[in-house]
Design a protein around this motif. Structure first.
Motif, mmCIF file in Angstrom:
data_model
loop_
_atom_site.group_PDB
_atom_site.id
_atom_site.type_symbol
_atom_site.label_atom_id
_atom_site.label_comp_id
_atom_site.label_asym_id
_atom_site.label_seq_id
_atom_site.Cartn_x
_atom_site.Cartn_y
_atom_site.Cartn_z
ATOM 1 N N LEU A 256 8.517 52.320 78.309
ATOM 2 C CA LEU A 256 7.155 52.390 78.841
ATOM 3 C C LEU A 256 6.279 53.284 77.973
ATOM 4 C CD1 LEU A 256 4.986 51.973 81.045
ATOM 5 C CD2 LEU A 256 6.037 53.888 82.285
ATOM 6 N N MET A 257 6.826 54.431 77.538
ATOM 7 C CA MET A 257 6.045 55.342 76.697
ATOM 8 C C MET A 257 5.688 54.699 75.362
ATOM 9 S SD MET A 257 5.407 57.964 78.479
ATOM 10 C CE MET A 257 4.625 58.878 77.168
ATOM 11 N N ILE A 258 6.613 53.902 74.837
ATOM 12 C CA ILE A 258 6.321 53.182 73.597
ATOM 13 C C ILE A 258 5.139 52.240 73.808
ATOM 14 C CG2 ILE A 258 7.193 51.472 71.946
ATOM 15 C CD1 ILE A 258 10.016 52.671 72.443
ATOM 16 N N VAL A 259 5.191 51.475 74.916
ATOM 17 C CA VAL A 259 4.124 50.514 75.225
ATOM 18 C C VAL A 259 2.811 51.246 75.506
ATOM 19 C CG1 VAL A 259 3.355 48.740 76.855
ATOM 20 C CG2 VAL A 259 5.728 48.770 76.067
ATOM 21 N N LEU A 260 2.894 52.312 76.307
ATOM 22 C CA LEU A 260 1.687 53.075 76.633
ATOM 23 C C LEU A 260 1.037 53.664 75.386
ATOM 24 C CD1 LEU A 260 2.785 54.992 79.869
ATOM 25 C CD2 LEU A 260 0.955 53.294 79.717
ATOM 26 N N ASN A 261 1.847 54.311 74.553
ATOM 27 C CA ASN A 261 1.297 54.933 73.349
ATOM 28 C C ASN A 261 0.732 53.884 72.393
ATOM 29 O OD1 ASN A 261 1.831 57.548 74.177
ATOM 30 N ND2 ASN A 261 3.844 57.623 73.200
ATOM 31 N N TYR A 262 1.374 52.706 72.357
ATOM 32 C CA TYR A 262 0.845 51.620 71.535
ATOM 33 C C TYR A 262 -0.519 51.173 72.061
ATOM 34 C CZ TYR A 262 0.155 46.813 69.926
ATOM 35 O OH TYR A 262 -0.390 45.661 69.415
ATOM 36 N N SER A 263 -0.589 50.868 73.355
ATOM 37 C CA SER A 263 -1.846 50.400 73.940
ATOM 38 C C SER A 263 -2.942 51.452 73.849
ATOM 39 C CB SER A 263 -1.631 50.003 75.410
ATOM 40 O OG SER A 263 -0.780 48.886 75.517
ATOM 41 N N LEU A 264 -2.574 52.697 74.116
ATOM 42 C CA LEU A 264 -3.558 53.777 74.068
ATOM 43 C C LEU A 264 -4.094 53.977 72.655
ATOM 44 C CD1 LEU A 264 -1.763 56.303 76.455
ATOM 45 C CD2 LEU A 264 -3.953 55.165 76.897
ATOM 46 N N PHE A 265 -3.184 53.907 71.654
ATOM 47 C CA PHE A 265 -3.609 54.103 70.269
ATOM 48 C C PHE A 265 -4.500 52.949 69.793
ATOM 49 C CE2 PHE A 265 -3.071 53.959 65.630
ATOM 50 C CZ PHE A 265 -3.353 55.274 65.308
ATOM 51 N N ILE A 266 -4.117 51.707 70.166
ATOM 52 C CA ILE A 266 -4.872 50.528 69.735
ATOM 53 C C ILE A 266 -6.272 50.506 70.364
ATOM 54 C CG2 ILE A 266 -5.008 48.005 69.909
ATOM 55 C CD1 ILE A 266 -3.056 48.952 67.792
ATOM 56 N N TYR A 267 -6.350 50.814 71.665
ATOM 57 C CA TYR A 267 -7.614 50.651 72.383
ATOM 58 C C TYR A 267 -8.416 51.947 72.545
ATOM 59 C CZ TYR A 267 -5.626 46.089 73.455
ATOM 60 O OH TYR A 267 -5.077 44.834 73.357
ATOM 61 N N GLY A 268 -7.794 53.090 72.206
ATOM 62 C CA GLY A 268 -8.533 54.334 72.391
ATOM 63 C C GLY A 268 -8.266 55.410 71.356
ATOM 64 N N GLY A 269 -7.317 55.163 70.418
ATOM 65 C CA GLY A 269 -7.031 56.128 69.361
ATOM 66 C C GLY A 269 -6.237 57.335 69.841
ATOM 67 N N GLU A 270 -6.120 58.332 68.951
ATOM 68 C CA GLU A 270 -5.327 59.528 69.261
ATOM 69 C C GLU A 270 -5.823 60.244 70.518
ATOM 70 O OE1 GLU A 270 -6.490 58.921 66.149
ATOM 71 O OE2 GLU A 270 -4.991 59.485 64.611
ATOM 72 N N ILE A 271 -7.125 60.192 70.759
ATOM 73 C CA ILE A 271 -7.696 60.928 71.892
ATOM 74 C C ILE A 271 -7.171 60.390 73.219
ATOM 75 C CG2 ILE A 271 -9.777 59.498 72.193
ATOM 76 C CD1 ILE A 271 -9.652 63.332 72.329
ATOM 77 N N SER A 272 -6.934 59.065 73.311
ATOM 78 C CA SER A 272 -6.420 58.484 74.552
ATOM 79 C C SER A 272 -4.970 58.895 74.800
ATOM 80 C CB SER A 272 -6.536 56.959 74.517
ATOM 81 O OG SER A 272 -7.884 56.558 74.595
#
Length: 445
Positions: A256-272
């Motif tokens: 889940l963390m892999i998926v979350l960090n992927y989605s967050l990075f793609i759609y919101g960058g490091e800040i997300s």
């Protein structure tokens, strides 16, 4: 059988739950503080990217140490039922096998973690500017993980003995030490992420050594007997079947963390990723009382299942859900009222202060009902029924949250990540209620 353990079969259920859950809650709260302090200190003294780095690294450490947790929970279920059935020899043999398994597997996985550190960090979302900071932190805390694995193995065993206060102390020791060492290493010595990692690693070591001290002392009924280190296939199989539930759950959380960090990075960058890092720490701390209820439930339910006292088992289920739901409601109200003030504790970065509060509110939206999920899965673990325990454990993180966190952002951006949490919680709770009610009607009448 020691008196503290036998009380699990005779004392009033509400009193037992309080006696077991309060120390578990305090221990989890303080242990959560261990992680929160790192996030606060690195956020205030190192920077936003440091929060993102910790968000990436800690799930890896907990995946490795979850092996110990799985062995601890699986073995403690056997120990509770063995004590309930007045079979102390089986309890002693189980404990010896737990120690042997934990040491072998923790060392193996730490070795692999060291060899493949960069690919693993990349997999878990250490992209761009996050990678060098995450590598520095991971390179230090990996050496404390075997101690954490041993501590997570021993903690549920101590509770299975009927001694929850000692389990609480074991979780308080590293948290206090981590606060002191963080201030010393980050603020005073200015060691940056290396200092944060060293403080965390030494705090893990203190926790593991305290657990070892407990079992070597006269306080424990379960002694460390070398002859019981010889692995018994039947015992190991049962530990793996029951404890595997916890390991698979942590594995699902890691995916889940892999998926979350992927989605967050793609759609919101490091800040997300940093936004989620703060929310995740708040979640660990705020949900500690609810987790404490489920931890307190396990030895009480397990003992009475072993003693075949079905009425007490049913009462334990009902009262645990009742207490946990009240606590969950209070937690949600607190988040609604104080969400902005909570974020100020972690950072004064204006972007984080703007983006985090509403995201956190969405993530916590259905907190009042999450206890039902936890107690449902915990019941089947306590009963020694691995498959339904595994199914219910995987419902939220594996079956619902992973696909939701991947697909919803395609249509709703970063907000899709936040809304995946309450949707997954609602669906998981509905299914858990159906499965648990069927089990109670069939086997506890």
């Amino acid at each position: 059988m020691n008196k503290l353990a036998s009380d699990l079969g005779t004392e009033k259920i509400s009193k037992l739950l309080i006696k077991q859950a309060v120390p578990a809650t305090i221990g989890i709260l303080v242990m959560s503080l261990n992680m929160i302090v790192d996030t606060i200190f690195v956020g205030q003294w190192i920077g936003v990217l440091a929060i993102a780095a910790i968000t990436v690294v800690l799930p890896i450490a907990f995946l490795i140490s979850s092996i110990g947790m799985g062995i601890g929970i699986g073995g403690s279920s056997i120990i509770s039922r063995a004590l309930g059935a007045n079979k102390p020899e089986k309890a002693f043999l189980t404990f010896g096998n737990q120690i042997c398994l934990t040491v072998i597997l923790a060392i193996l996985f730490v070795t692999l973690g060291n060899i493949f550190s960069v690919p693993i960090l990349n997999l878990f979302g250490a992209k761009g500017a996050i990678l060098p900071i995450a590598s520095e932190y991971f390179g230090v805390i990996i050496y404390g993980v075997p101690f954490l694995a041993f501590a997570m193995m021993g903690n549920p065993v101590i509770r299975a003995e009927g001694k929850p206060k000692f389990a609480m102390y074991a979780m308080m020791v590293p948290a206090v030490l981590n606060v002191v060492l963080d201030i010393l290493f980050i603020k005073v010595f200015d060691w940056g992420m290396y200092g944060a990692g060293l403080a965390t690693s030494l705090s893990y070591a203190s926790c593991g050594l305290y657990i070892l001290y407990f079992f070597l002392s006269s306080k424990s009924e379960l002694k460390i007997i070398p002859k019981n280190f010889k692995l018994d296939f039947k015992i190991v199989r049962e530990i793996v079947e029951l404890g595997g539930v916890s390991v698979v759950r942590q594995g699902a959380i890691s995916i889940l963390m892999i998926v979350l960090n992927y989605s967050l990075f793609i759609y919101g960058g490091e800040i997300s990723i940093a936004v989620f890092g703060i929310i995740n720490r708040v979640m660990m701390f705020a949900l500690s009382p609810v987790l404490g209820v489920s931890q307190g439930f396990l030895p009480v339910a397990g003992f009475n299942i072993g003693a075949e006292k079905n009425d007490r088992v049913k009462e334990t289920i009902k009262k645990s859900i009742y207490f946990g739901s009240i606590i969950g409601t209070i937690i949600f109200i607190g988040i609604v009222i104080f969400k902005e003030q909570i974020i100020w504790i972690f950072t004064n970065d204006t972007t984080l202060l703007d983006k985090t509060p509403n995201a956190m509110l969405i993530v916590f939206l259905v907190t009042p009902i999450v206890t039902m999920q936890l107690i449902g899965a915990a019941y089947f673990q306590a009963a020694g029924k691995a498959m339904p325990a595994l199914f219910l454990t995987l419902l939220k993180q594996g079956i619902f949250l992973i696909p939701l966190a991947y697909f919803l952002p395609m249509y709703y951006g970063v907000n899709g990540v936040w809304w995946s949490f309450p949707i997954a919680d609602t669906l998981s709770t509905i299914i858990t209620i159906i499965v648990l009610k069927s089990e109670v009607d069939k086997n506890l009448q």
